[in-house]
Design a protein around this motif. Sequence first.
Motif, PDB file in Angstrom:
ATOM      1  N   GLU A   1       0.806  -1.200  -0.013  1.00  0.00           N
ATOM      2  CA  GLU A   1       0.145  -0.060  -0.066  1.00  0.00           C
ATOM      3  C   GLU A   1       0.875   1.218   0.013  1.00  0.00           C
ATOM      4  O   GLU A   1       1.601   1.379   0.671  1.00  0.00           O
ATOM      5  CB  GLU A   1      -0.866  -0.155   1.066  1.00  0.00           C
ATOM      6  CG  GLU A   1      -2.024   0.811   1.245  1.00  0.00           C
ATOM      7  CD  GLU A   1      -2.996   0.832   2.282  1.00  0.00           C
ATOM      8  OE1 GLU A   1      -4.130   1.075   2.114  1.00  0.00           O
ATOM      9  OE2 GLU A   1      -2.517   0.547   3.400  1.00  0.00           O
ATOM     10  N   PRO A   2       0.648   2.164  -0.923  1.00  0.00           N
ATOM     11  CA  PRO A   2       1.345   3.218  -0.937  1.00  0.00           C
ATOM     12  C   PRO A   2       1.654   4.071   0.221  1.00  0.00           C
ATOM     13  O   PRO A   2       0.457   4.165   0.942  1.00  0.00           O
ATOM     14  CB  PRO A   2       0.733   4.118  -1.990  1.00  0.00           C
ATOM     15  CG  PRO A   2       0.059   3.017  -3.008  1.00  0.00           C
ATOM     16  CD  PRO A   2      -0.247   2.172  -1.880  1.00  0.00           C
TER      17      PRO A   2
ATOM     18  N   PHE B   1       5.410  10.788  -1.949  1.00  0.00           N
ATOM     19  CA  PHE B   1       5.492  11.564  -0.531  1.00  0.00           C
ATOM     20  C   PHE B   1       6.660  11.164   0.323  1.00  0.00           C
ATOM     21  O   PHE B   1       7.168   9.899   0.611  1.00  0.00           O
ATOM     22  CB  PHE B   1       4.090  10.896  -0.002  1.00  0.00           C
ATOM     23  CG  PHE B   1       2.972  11.327  -0.371  1.00  0.00           C
ATOM     24  CD1 PHE B   1       2.098  12.487   0.229  1.00  0.00           C
ATOM     25  CD2 PHE B   1       2.350  10.873  -1.554  1.00  0.00           C
ATOM     26  CE1 PHE B   1       1.219  12.973  -0.197  1.00  0.00           C
ATOM     27  CE2 PHE B   1       1.270  11.185  -2.198  1.00  0.00           C
ATOM     28  CZ  PHE B   1       0.495  12.358  -1.529  1.00  0.00           C
ATOM     29  N   ASN B   2       7.456  12.256   0.718  1.00  0.00           N
ATOM     30  CA  ASN B   2       8.916  11.978   1.308  1.00  0.00           C
ATOM     31  C   ASN B   2       8.614  12.109   2.676  1.00  0.00           C
ATOM     32  O   ASN B   2       7.420  12.611   3.412  1.00  0.00           O
ATOM     33  CB  ASN B   2       9.711  13.242   0.829  1.00  0.00           C
ATOM     34  CG  ASN B   2       9.932  13.194  -0.556  1.00  0.00           C
ATOM     35  OD1 ASN B   2      10.149  12.098  -1.275  1.00  0.00           O
ATOM     36  ND2 ASN B   2       9.606  14.251  -1.370  1.00  0.00           N
TER      37      ASN B   2
ATOM     38  N   LEU C   1      -4.896  19.456   7.037  1.00  0.00           N
ATOM     39  CA  LEU C   1      -5.516  19.545   8.354  1.00  0.00           C
ATOM     40  C   LEU C   1      -5.178  18.667   9.466  1.00  0.00           C
ATOM     41  O   LEU C   1      -5.684  17.370   9.099  1.00  0.00           O
ATOM     42  CB  LEU C   1      -7.041  19.777   8.516  1.00  0.00           C
ATOM     43  CG  LEU C   1      -7.593  20.567   9.494  1.00  0.00           C
ATOM     44  CD1 LEU C   1      -7.083  21.815   9.703  1.00  0.00           C
ATOM     45  CD2 LEU C   1      -9.215  20.460   9.343  1.00  0.00           C
ATOM     46  N   TYR C   2      -4.676  18.979  10.567  1.00  0.00           N
ATOM     47  CA  TYR C   2      -4.363  17.935  11.621  1.00  0.00           C
ATOM     48  C   TYR C   2      -5.523  17.519  12.391  1.00  0.00           C
ATOM     49  O   TYR C   2      -6.312  18.547  12.957  1.00  0.00           O
ATOM     50  CB  TYR C   2      -3.167  18.434  12.534  1.00  0.00           C
ATOM     51  CG  TYR C   2      -2.923  17.554  13.712  1.00  0.00           C
ATOM     52  CD1 TYR C   2      -2.251  16.318  13.296  1.00  0.00           C
ATOM     53  CD2 TYR C   2      -2.977  17.875  14.922  1.00  0.00           C
ATOM     54  CE1 TYR C   2      -1.799  15.392  14.308  1.00  0.00           C
ATOM     55  CE2 TYR C   2      -2.746  16.938  15.774  1.00  0.00           C
ATOM     56  CZ  TYR C   2      -2.122  15.876  15.668  1.00  0.00           C
ATOM     57  OH  TYR C   2      -1.766  14.845  16.793  1.00  0.00           O
ATOM     58  N   ASP C   3      -5.869  16.276  12.408  1.00  0.00           N
ATOM     59  CA  ASP C   3      -7.018  15.845  13.423  1.00  0.00           C
ATOM     60  C   ASP C   3      -6.644  14.660  14.169  1.00  0.00           C
ATOM     61  O   ASP C   3      -7.445  13.814  14.378  1.00  0.00           O
ATOM     62  CB  ASP C   3      -7.988  15.420  12.052  1.00  0.00           C
ATOM     63  CG  ASP C   3      -9.408  15.054  12.716  1.00  0.00           C
ATOM     64  OD1 ASP C   3      -9.864  15.920  13.853  1.00  0.00           O
ATOM     65  OD2 ASP C   3     -10.247  14.315  12.297  1.00  0.00           O
ATOM     66  N   GLY C   4      -5.568  15.006  14.800  1.00  0.00           N
ATOM     67  CA  GLY C   4      -4.965  13.664  15.778  1.00  0.00           C
ATOM     68  C   GLY C   4      -4.192  12.865  14.994  1.00  0.00           C
ATOM     69  O   GLY C   4      -3.914  12.853  13.742  1.00  0.00           O
ATOM     70  N   ASP C   5      -3.379  12.209  15.840  1.00  0.00           N
ATOM     71  CA  ASP C   5      -2.417  11.023  15.342  1.00  0.00           C
ATOM     72  C   ASP C   5      -3.189   9.797  14.748  1.00  0.00           C
ATOM     73  O   ASP C   5      -4.463   9.628  15.339  1.00  0.00           O
ATOM     74  CB  ASP C   5      -1.674  10.475  16.340  1.00  0.00           C
ATOM     75  CG  ASP C   5      -0.595  11.523  16.914  1.00  0.00           C
ATOM     76  OD1 ASP C   5      -0.342  12.633  16.181  1.00  0.00           O
ATOM     77  OD2 ASP C   5       0.292  11.303  17.736  1.00  0.00           O
ATOM     78  N   GLY C   6      -2.585   9.266  13.461  1.00  0.00           N
ATOM     79  CA  GLY C   6      -3.239   8.201  13.079  1.00  0.00           C
ATOM     80  C   GLY C   6      -3.097   8.056  11.575  1.00  0.00           C
ATOM     81  O   GLY C   6      -2.074   8.699  11.186  1.00  0.00           O
ATOM     82  N   ASP C   7      -3.796   7.155  10.847  1.00  0.00           N
ATOM     83  CA  ASP C   7      -3.600   7.089   9.542  1.00  0.00           C
ATOM     84  C   ASP C   7      -4.488   7.956   8.673  1.00  0.00           C
ATOM     85  O   ASP C   7      -5.738   8.151   8.970  1.00  0.00           O
ATOM     86  CB  ASP C   7      -4.083   5.644   9.113  1.00  0.00           C
ATOM     87  CG  ASP C   7      -3.051   4.598   9.512  1.00  0.00           C
ATOM     88  OD1 ASP C   7      -1.773   5.021   9.797  1.00  0.00           O
ATOM     89  OD2 ASP C   7      -3.203   3.410   9.866  1.00  0.00           O
ATOM     90  N   TYR C   8      -3.650   8.946   7.609  1.00  0.00           N
ATOM     91  CA  TYR C   8      -4.238   9.705   6.855  1.00  0.00           C
ATOM     92  C   TYR C   8      -4.252   9.270   5.503  1.00  0.00           C
ATOM     93  O   TYR C   8      -3.328   8.494   5.221  1.00  0.00           O
ATOM     94  CB  TYR C   8      -3.785  10.999   6.860  1.00  0.00           C
ATOM     95  CG  TYR C   8      -3.912  11.870   8.267  1.00  0.00           C
ATOM     96  CD1 TYR C   8      -4.603  13.198   8.120  1.00  0.00           C
ATOM     97  CD2 TYR C   8      -3.231  11.473   9.491  1.00  0.00           C
ATOM     98  CE1 TYR C   8      -4.880  13.709   9.255  1.00  0.00           C
ATOM     99  CE2 TYR C   8      -3.418  12.227  10.545  1.00  0.00           C
ATOM    100  CZ  TYR C   8      -4.301  13.307  10.532  1.00  0.00           C
ATOM    101  OH  TYR C   8      -4.534  14.207  11.696  1.00  0.00           O
TER     102      TYR C   8
ATOM    103  N   LYS D   1      -1.807   5.994   1.904  1.00  0.00           N
ATOM    104  CA  LYS D   1      -1.827   5.999   3.423  1.00  0.00           C
ATOM    105  C   LYS D   1      -0.632   6.576   4.179  1.00  0.00           C
ATOM    106  O   LYS D   1       0.514   6.036   3.735  1.00  0.00           O
ATOM    107  CB  LYS D   1      -2.105   4.590   3.530  1.00  0.00           C
ATOM    108  CG  LYS D   1      -2.287   4.249   5.172  1.00  0.00           C
ATOM    109  CD  LYS D   1      -2.517   2.936   5.566  1.00  0.00           C
ATOM    110  CE  LYS D   1      -2.524   2.467   7.048  1.00  0.00           C
ATOM    111  NZ  LYS D   1      -2.723   1.201   7.355  1.00  0.00           N
ATOM    112  N   LEU D   2      -0.747   7.409   4.978  1.00  0.00           N
ATOM    113  CA  LEU D   2       0.185   8.110   5.754  1.00  0.00           C
ATOM    114  C   LEU D   2      -0.214   8.032   7.161  1.00  0.00           C
ATOM    115  O   LEU D   2      -0.907   8.531   7.491  1.00  0.00           O
ATOM    116  CB  LEU D   2       0.472   9.831   5.219  1.00  0.00           C
ATOM    117  CG  LEU D   2       0.706   9.914   3.390  1.00  0.00           C
ATOM    118  CD1 LEU D   2       0.601  11.280   3.387  1.00  0.00           C
ATOM    119  CD2 LEU D   2       1.838   9.362   3.352  1.00  0.00           C
TER     120      LEU D   2
END
Length: 219
Positions: A87-88, A103-104, A193-200, A214-215
């Motif tokens: 998964e990228p 995405f670096n 926009l930051y919406d907490g830690d986790g997968d974006y 997936k970041l």
Amino acid sequence: MIEQNNKDLEQLTQGNEKKPFYKKAWFIALVAFVVIGGIGNALGTGNDKKDDKKPETNETANNNDKDKEAEKEKEDAKEKEKDKQKEPGFGSVVEFDGLEIKFNEGYEFTVLENQFSELNGAEVIKIPVTVKNVSKEVNGLNSFSVDVYGPQGVTLSSVYHYFSDAEDNDVYSIAGIKALRPDVEVSAFMHVLYDGDGDYFISFDNFLKRVEVKLNIKK
């Protein structure tokens, strides 16, 4: 006269001589009965063994089927795990609409400063990207093709257009890249926009092709 008597005695002796028991009818009948009975028992035992083996054969077949199903589930799980690994994400290059976007690593946090926006003061993730035009004509990224999903799986408000001006060292926001000539590559930032830690999840979709990256973000 004596000779005649000897013949008569010989005939009488032969007539009175007993047959061996194994030549007698009752013994032959007994042997035949035993033999037939033995054959019948042997056939019956063979059928019983076959009948006994049938349940074992079915049970073995069922066990084999279960083993195959278990093996298939393991293989499917491995394939899913491989897909997840493929998964990228950070360090991956995705191709979309004639552009290669990488995405670096090394994302940062900044603050949105715009007094006219309801998002003024919101925390923003600043993700370094590399964009290359791999098409044969002038090309750029349509911002309307990009959606961002936060850790809760909800679409986040777009903020990258607030950062469309050139930044230090002529490194642009991705929204500031209007167009690139063929084979041109530039460095830029994507602002999320930051919406907490986790997968974006960054989704690129032009109705003909959809690519998702997936970041994992941690502050």
